[in-house]
Design a protein around this motif. Structure first.
Motif, short mmCIF file in Angstrom:
data_model
loop_
_atom_site.label_atom_id
_atom_site.label_comp_id
_atom_site.label_asym_id
_atom_site.label_seq_id
_atom_site.Cartn_x
_atom_site.Cartn_y
_atom_site.Cartn_z
N ALA A 1 29.71 78.82 82.23
CA ALA A 1 30.90 77.94 82.15
C ALA A 1 30.12 76.70 81.24
O ALA A 1 30.91 76.02 80.29
CB ALA A 1 31.77 77.43 83.60
N ARG B 1 30.00 77.55 77.56
CA ARG B 1 31.34 77.56 76.92
C ARG B 1 31.89 76.25 76.58
O ARG B 1 32.32 75.95 75.70
CB ARG B 1 32.24 78.37 77.72
N ASN B 2 31.38 75.19 77.65
CA ASN B 2 32.13 73.95 77.74
C ASN B 2 31.54 73.21 76.48
O ASN B 2 32.33 72.48 75.61
CB ASN B 2 31.87 73.24 78.91
N GLN C 1 31.87 75.60 72.98
CA GLN C 1 32.94 76.31 72.22
C GLN C 1 34.14 75.04 72.51
O GLN C 1 34.51 74.48 71.41
CB GLN C 1 33.57 77.25 72.96
N ASP C 2 34.08 74.53 73.55
CA ASP C 2 35.51 73.39 73.65
C ASP C 2 35.09 71.89 73.27
O ASP C 2 35.85 71.50 72.75
CB ASP C 2 35.57 73.17 75.26
N HIS C 3 33.75 71.85 73.38
CA HIS C 3 33.31 70.45 72.71
C HIS C 3 32.17 70.44 71.98
O HIS C 3 31.22 69.49 71.73
CB HIS C 3 32.72 69.65 74.03
#
Length: 173
Positions: free
Chosen positions: A133, A136-137, A140-142
């Motif tokens: 997680a 991914r954070n 990908q997200d940031h």
């Protein structure tokens, strides 16, 4: 073997901590801090917390100590300060009160955690879900913020080098 690793890592931590306190040169004190942080990373590896050991080395021993060295370079280490002159007379008593309060909070947290673990309410392990997680954070997200931070650090390095560069005396190159 585990006892030997523990003793050597503890010696690293204590020697580095004493170096931070006893060294008069700020650069040497910062390098002693690196020794302390590497010793803590060895303790993390001995406890099989490899992710924490990597974070310890990358974030603290790498980024934070480099930041300390930037500040030392910007402030200049050639200036000696008179510690007997205190600009804020209330600073030391306030620091003592805050230090005692923080120590009390840490002791209370340790006692409460010990009681919680004694009751058998430890948190279950979720394999690698937390690490996945986090990855991914970050990636990908940031990813834009993550890459922008790296560019900002490169600009800070270049700016520090330019600001700390000394002019040559006499105009000769």
């Amino acid at each position: 073997m585990e006892l030997l690793v523990f003793v050597l890592a503890s010696i690293m931590v204590l020697a580095g901590a004493l170096g931070v306190i006893l060294r008069s040169n700020p650069v040497h004190a910062a390098l002693s801090l690196v020794l302390t942080l590497f010793g803590v990373a060895v303790h993390f590896v001995a406890l099989e917390a490899h992710f924490l050991a990597a974070v310890q080395v990358i974030v603290y021993a790498g980024a934070i100590v480099v930041l300390f060295l930037f500040v030392i370079m910007l402030l200049g280490v050639d200036k000696a300060e008179d510690l007997s002159i205190e600009p804020f007379p209330v600073q030391r008593p306030l620091a003592i009160v805050i230090g005692i309060a923080v120590a009390g909070l840490v002791i209370a947290a340790v006692v409460r955690a010990r009681d919680t673990l004694a009751e058998g309410t430890a948190l279950p392990a979720d394999d690698d879900q937390n690490i996945q997680a986090l990855a991914r954070n970050l990636f990908q997200d940031h990813v834009f913020a993550f890459e922008f931070t790296s560019i900002l650090l490169i600009v800070a390095v270049a700016g520090t080098v330019i600001l700390t560069r000394k002019e040559k005396q006499g105009g000769a190159e």
